[in-house]
Design a protein around this motif. Structure first.
Motif, PDB file in Angstrom:
ATOM      1  N   PRO A  77     -33.698   3.821 107.965  1.00  0.00           N
ATOM      2  CA  PRO A  77     -32.880   2.570 107.747  1.00  0.00           C
ATOM      3  C   PRO A  77     -32.448   2.497 106.441  1.00  0.00           C
ATOM      4  O   PRO A  77     -33.348   2.291 104.900  1.00  0.00           O
ATOM      5  CB  PRO A  77     -33.594   1.912 107.667  1.00  0.00           C
ATOM      6  CG  PRO A  77     -35.175   1.481 108.022  1.00  0.00           C
ATOM      7  CD  PRO A  77     -35.282   3.624 108.184  1.00  0.00           C
ATOM      8  N   GLN A  78     -31.206   2.486 105.856  1.00  0.00           N
ATOM      9  CA  GLN A  78     -30.899   2.225 104.844  1.00  0.00           C
ATOM     10  C   GLN A  78     -30.405   0.598 104.283  1.00  0.00           C
ATOM     11  O   GLN A  78     -31.007   0.175 102.773  1.00  0.00           O
ATOM     12  CB  GLN A  78     -28.944   2.896 104.241  1.00  0.00           C
ATOM     13  CG  GLN A  78     -29.389   4.344 104.518  1.00  0.00           C
ATOM     14  CD  GLN A  78     -27.832   4.851 104.199  1.00  0.00           C
ATOM     15  OE1 GLN A  78     -28.101   4.747 103.612  1.00  0.00           O
ATOM     16  NE2 GLN A  78     -27.615   5.869 104.966  1.00  0.00           N
ATOM     17  N   GLU A  79     -31.175   0.092 105.444  1.00  0.00           N
ATOM     18  CA  GLU A  79     -30.898  -2.086 104.974  1.00  0.00           C
ATOM     19  C   GLU A  79     -31.746  -1.601 103.847  1.00  0.00           C
ATOM     20  O   GLU A  79     -32.472  -1.485 104.106  1.00  0.00           O
ATOM     21  CB  GLU A  79     -30.254  -2.348 106.140  1.00  0.00           C
ATOM     22  CG  GLU A  79     -29.921  -2.038 107.194  1.00  0.00           C
ATOM     23  CD  GLU A  79     -30.425  -0.646 108.289  1.00  0.00           C
ATOM     24  OE1 GLU A  79     -30.975  -0.598 108.373  1.00  0.00           O
ATOM     25  OE2 GLU A  79     -29.297  -0.058 107.793  1.00  0.00           O
ATOM     26  N   GLY A  80     -31.279  -2.882 102.653  1.00  0.00           N
ATOM     27  CA  GLY A  80     -31.927  -3.328 101.616  1.00  0.00           C
ATOM     28  C   GLY A  80     -32.786  -2.432 100.602  1.00  0.00           C
ATOM     29  O   GLY A  80     -33.692  -2.955 100.320  1.00  0.00           O
ATOM     30  N   ALA A  81     -32.140  -1.244 100.943  1.00  0.00           N
ATOM     31  CA  ALA A  81     -32.798  -0.223  99.488  1.00  0.00           C
ATOM     32  C   ALA A  81     -31.514  -0.901  98.866  1.00  0.00           C
ATOM     33  O   ALA A  81     -30.992  -0.932  99.015  1.00  0.00           O
ATOM     34  CB  ALA A  81     -32.602   1.657 100.757  1.00  0.00           C
ATOM     35  N   GLY A  82     -32.967  -1.271  97.175  1.00  0.00           N
ATOM     36  CA  GLY A  82     -31.989  -1.534  96.370  1.00  0.00           C
ATOM     37  C   GLY A  82     -31.435  -0.321  96.036  1.00  0.00           C
ATOM     38  O   GLY A  82     -30.619   0.244  95.365  1.00  0.00           O
ATOM     39  N   LYS A  83     -31.878   1.890  96.338  1.00  0.00           N
ATOM     40  CA  LYS A  83     -31.067   2.565  95.886  1.00  0.00           C
ATOM     41  C   LYS A  83     -31.103   3.427  97.362  1.00  0.00           C
ATOM     42  O   LYS A  83     -31.803   3.756  97.265  1.00  0.00           O
ATOM     43  CB  LYS A  83     -31.562   3.205  94.406  1.00  0.00           C
ATOM     44  CG  LYS A  83     -30.527   4.635  93.610  1.00  0.00           C
ATOM     45  CD  LYS A  83     -31.580   4.121  92.502  1.00  0.00           C
ATOM     46  CE  LYS A  83     -31.054   5.933  91.747  1.00  0.00           C
ATOM     47  NZ  LYS A  83     -30.699   5.688  90.149  1.00  0.00           N
ATOM     48  N   VAL A  84     -29.632   4.538  97.093  1.00  0.00           N
ATOM     49  CA  VAL A  84     -29.879   5.355  98.242  1.00  0.00           C
ATOM     50  C   VAL A  84     -29.377   6.977  96.861  1.00  0.00           C
ATOM     51  O   VAL A  84     -28.165   6.736  96.385  1.00  0.00           O
ATOM     52  CB  VAL A  84     -29.351   5.228  98.984  1.00  0.00           C
ATOM     53  CG1 VAL A  84     -28.457   6.610 100.151  1.00  0.00           C
ATOM     54  CG2 VAL A  84     -29.858   4.336  99.753  1.00  0.00           C
ATOM     55  N   ILE A  85     -30.124   7.699  96.882  1.00  0.00           N
ATOM     56  CA  ILE A  85     -29.467   8.952  96.857  1.00  0.00           C
ATOM     57  C   ILE A  85     -29.409  10.250  97.939  1.00  0.00           C
ATOM     58  O   ILE A  85     -29.743  10.335  98.756  1.00  0.00           O
ATOM     59  CB  ILE A  85     -31.018   9.493  95.723  1.00  0.00           C
ATOM     60  CG1 ILE A  85     -31.013   8.492  94.752  1.00  0.00           C
ATOM     61  CG2 ILE A  85     -30.061  10.990  95.254  1.00  0.00           C
ATOM     62  CD1 ILE A  85     -32.595   8.717  93.477  1.00  0.00           C
ATOM     63  N   ASP A  86     -27.785  10.678  97.508  1.00  0.00           N
ATOM     64  CA  ASP A  86     -27.916  11.014  98.798  1.00  0.00           C
ATOM     65  C   ASP A  86     -27.808  12.446  98.255  1.00  0.00           C
ATOM     66  O   ASP A  86     -27.431  12.355  97.357  1.00  0.00           O
ATOM     67  CB  ASP A  86     -25.795  10.888  98.754  1.00  0.00           C
ATOM     68  CG  ASP A  86     -25.831  12.219 100.522  1.00  0.00           C
ATOM     69  OD1 ASP A  86     -26.495  12.680 101.157  1.00  0.00           O
ATOM     70  OD2 ASP A  86     -24.622  12.792 100.526  1.00  0.00           O
ATOM     71  N   ALA A  87     -28.768  13.574  98.919  1.00  0.00           N
ATOM     72  CA  ALA A  87     -28.790  14.481  98.936  1.00  0.00           C
ATOM     73  C   ALA A  87     -28.700  15.979  99.761  1.00  0.00           C
ATOM     74  O   ALA A  87     -29.460  16.908  99.546  1.00  0.00           O
ATOM     75  CB  ALA A  87     -30.794  14.943  98.303  1.00  0.00           C
ATOM     76  N   ALA A  88     -27.732  15.272 100.014  1.00  0.00           N
ATOM     77  CA  ALA A  88     -27.077  16.815 101.213  1.00  0.00           C
ATOM     78  C   ALA A  88     -26.443  18.082 100.161  1.00  0.00           C
ATOM     79  O   ALA A  88     -26.362  18.412  99.305  1.00  0.00           O
ATOM     80  CB  ALA A  88     -25.702  16.341 101.507  1.00  0.00           C
ATOM     81  N   GLY A  89     -27.098  18.990 100.824  1.00  0.00           N
ATOM     82  CA  GLY A  89     -26.801  19.732 100.380  1.00  0.00           C
ATOM     83  C   GLY A  89     -28.240  20.440  99.388  1.00  0.00           C
ATOM     84  O   GLY A  89     -27.833  22.050  98.858  1.00  0.00           O
ATOM     85  N   ARG A  90     -29.149  19.935  99.000  1.00  0.00           N
ATOM     86  CA  ARG A  90     -29.802  20.180  97.801  1.00  0.00           C
ATOM     87  C   ARG A  90     -31.566  20.065  98.073  1.00  0.00           C
ATOM     88  O   ARG A  90     -31.186  19.535  99.372  1.00  0.00           O
ATOM     89  CB  ARG A  90     -29.524  19.099  96.841  1.00  0.00           C
ATOM     90  CG  ARG A  90     -28.014  19.108  96.523  1.00  0.00           C
ATOM     91  CD  ARG A  90     -28.155  18.065  95.051  1.00  0.00           C
ATOM     92  NE  ARG A  90     -26.325  18.438  94.339  1.00  0.00           N
ATOM     93  CZ  ARG A  90     -26.551  17.359  94.050  1.00  0.00           C
ATOM     94  NH1 ARG A  90     -26.373  17.087  93.420  1.00  0.00           N
ATOM     95  NH2 ARG A  90     -24.662  18.595  93.337  1.00  0.00           N
ATOM     96  N   MET A  91     -32.342  20.550  97.783  1.00  0.00           N
ATOM     97  CA  MET A  91     -33.854  20.788  97.921  1.00  0.00           C
ATOM     98  C   MET A  91     -34.696  19.602  96.950  1.00  0.00           C
ATOM     99  O   MET A  91     -33.477  18.867  96.789  1.00  0.00           O
ATOM    100  CB  MET A  91     -34.202  21.307  97.166  1.00  0.00           C
ATOM    101  CG  MET A  91     -33.870  22.834  97.813  1.00  0.00           C
ATOM    102  SD  MET A  91     -34.643  24.369  96.603  1.00  0.00           S
ATOM    103  CE  MET A  91     -36.017  23.857  96.832  1.00  0.00           C
ATOM    104  N   VAL A  92     -35.168  19.005  98.041  1.00  0.00           N
ATOM    105  CA  VAL A  92     -35.733  18.250  97.359  1.00  0.00           C
ATOM    106  C   VAL A  92     -37.458  18.240  96.849  1.00  0.00           C
ATOM    107  O   VAL A  92     -38.268  18.657  97.871  1.00  0.00           O
ATOM    108  CB  VAL A  92     -36.165  16.435  97.624  1.00  0.00           C
ATOM    109  CG1 VAL A  92     -37.225  15.518  96.589  1.00  0.00           C
ATOM    110  CG2 VAL A  92     -34.935  16.030  98.380  1.00  0.00           C
TER     111      VAL A  92
END
Ligand code: URP
Ligand code: ZN
Ligand code: ZN
Length: 470
Positions: free
Chosen positions: A45-60
């Protein structure tokens, strides 16, 4: 994956990425709280998260761990060009979030003096986390006793030299004593394996014959000298009942010694560095003094050794790729040896490009899997050097040292763009495919879209655990 606790909120969420660890590949989100990985789940869930990083198409991937760097190191009549600020910032740009540097004990000093000196060098400067090995150059009874104390304080590995007579080189008896003591206290010996005595004779002969250009640095350090010393280091370690880790391996002669030892079940490990995978002695065939850019030890070898080293990485004869980052500017520093190759400060810059180079040659070169890549740049270094599982993997409870990695982005390496404080690149013009886009150190972004957004001084000293067999 662990079930998500109700109402969990995160400081940062990395969404839509493909998590790659040394063992697994899975599409999952990562939730980060207080600098640690707090959750790994399909859709956080993204609610309340300070920061959201979209890593679509990428590896972590886990942040890289470079276990062999020389920042702010006095050597060859000068000091390496990157200090703990510029060196760690350059490392972060390349996806490295932890490094292990070397605290040098000079003759007559205690090991503690070395440790204290290097702690001061890093304090307030490092932008990523760091630890130290201790280089031992003088091992009397007092220092032998100190080895245990250092291990207890988190300096659980020691580098010894079989080369550089009169500066760093130790005799076999001293090496054997150090290995026995390391075995007793759970330390790991890192060995610079070259036969320094034979090399010294070859160097004196070359000078007497008027051979003074940079290429003679390589020609006076044959692969046999590295192979012989590697075999001797392994034999001494076997007698001492100690594990041994061979640093900066450059050639097949040494690789074969490690392969044989590992086949016999000995706790023998080794690293190589990108320069030995991508460069060869042909790089020294350049006009004038340009070859000095490639003067480091062990030297560059004939090209065929490169493929042997890649195979060694794929087959686990070699466990780690480090950089041996030891930068000296061409102007004024390398130039100290303009008329005499023995006066060229030994070392080259590489801290920034390790991950991209290994990914390019390893994955796009079809030599091994992304999991094996993570293993050699992060997980095996963490395990061998007492940092696992805090570092070196992506798991709930581990430090959120994470890299959002674009496996298909391309870049051409150039001194014009790099962040190391050195006026040339060893890898100038090499095109890499696979680069970090966002780098987090303990949950905080340090690099975003090619820009440093971290803070010098935020890096912490890491107390390492004792050696555990890999
Ligand atoms: O040439 C090198 N490698 N310089 C750094 C010192 C060492 O031996 O690792
Ligand atoms: Zn060395
Ligand atoms: Zn080194």
């Amino acid at each position: 994956m662990r079930p998500l606790e109700d109402g969990m909120k995160f400081d940062t969420i990395i969404k839509n990425g493909q998590i790659v660890t040394a063992t697994d590949t899975q599409a999952s989100d990562i939730g980060i709280t207080s600098g640690k990985v707090a959750a790994i789940a399909n859709s956080l869930p993204q609610e309340g998260a300070g920061k959201v990083i979209d890593a679509a198409g990428r590896m972590v991937i886990p942040g890289g761990i470079d276990v062999h760097t020389h920042l702010d190191m006095p050597f060859g009549g000068t000091t390496s060009a990157d200090d703990f600020e510029s060196g760690t910032i350059a490392a972060a740009h390349g996806g490295t979030t932890t490094l292990i540097d070397f605290a040098i004990q000079y003759k007559g000093q205690s090991l503690r003096q070395a440790f204290d000196t290097w702690m001061k060098k890093a304090d307030g400067k490092a932008a990523i986390d760091y630890a130290f090995h201790c280089i031992i150059t003088d091992l009397g009874t007092a220092q032998l006793e100190e080895m245990g104390a250092l291990v207890r304080e988190g300096v659980s590995s020691f580098k010894l030299f079989m080369a550089y007579p009169g500066v760093f080189m130790l005799d076999d008896a001293t090496i054997f004593r150090a290995m026995s003591q390391a075995a007793k206290y759970g330390g790991l010996i890192c060995m610079h394996a070259e036969n320094g005595g034979a090399i010294d004779v070859l160097v004196q002969r070359a000078l007497a014959e008027g051979k003074r250009s940079p290429k003679y640095h390589a020609l006076t350090r044959p692969t046999t000298a590295e192979g012989e010393a590697t075999g001797r280091a392994i034999a001494l370690a076997e007698m001492a009942g100690a594990p041994v880790y061979i640093v900066h391996m450059s050639c097949n002669d040494a690789l074969e010694k490690v392969r044989e030892a590992r086949d016999r079940g000995l706790a023998v490990y080794a690293e190589t560095c990108p320069q030995y995978l991508f460069l060869s002695i042909e790089n020294m065939d350049v006009p004038g003094f340009e070859g000095a850019k490639y003067v480091f030890t062990p030297p560059l070898r004939e090209k065929w050794h490169q493929e042997k080293l890649w195979q060694g990485l794929a087959r686990d004869t070699l466990q780690v790729v480090s950089t041996d980052h030891c930068p000296f500017c061409f102007k004024e520093q390398k130039e100290l040896g303009k008329d005499d190759f023995t006066k060229i400060p030994n070392g080259g810059p590489g801290i920034e490009h390790r991950l991209s180079l290994v990914y390019t040659g390893g994955i796009h070169g079809g030599r091994f899997s992304p999991n094996r890549f993570v293993q050699m740049v992060a997980t095996a270094p963490a395990k061998l050097f007492g940092l696992y599982p805090r570092k070196g993997t992506i798991a709930v409870g581990s430090d959120a040292d994470l890299v959002v990695w674009d496996p298909n982005a391309e870049e051409v390496i150039s001194a014009e763009r790099h962040h190391m404080k050195v006026d040339y690149s060893m890898f100038e013009g090499i095109k890499v495919k696979g680069v970090p886009k966002t780098v987090l150190s303990r949950g905080r972004a340090v690099v975003e879209n090619g820009k440093f957004v971290g803070k010098a001084g935020r890096g912490e000293f890491l107390k390492r655990q004792t050696f555990v067999r890999l």
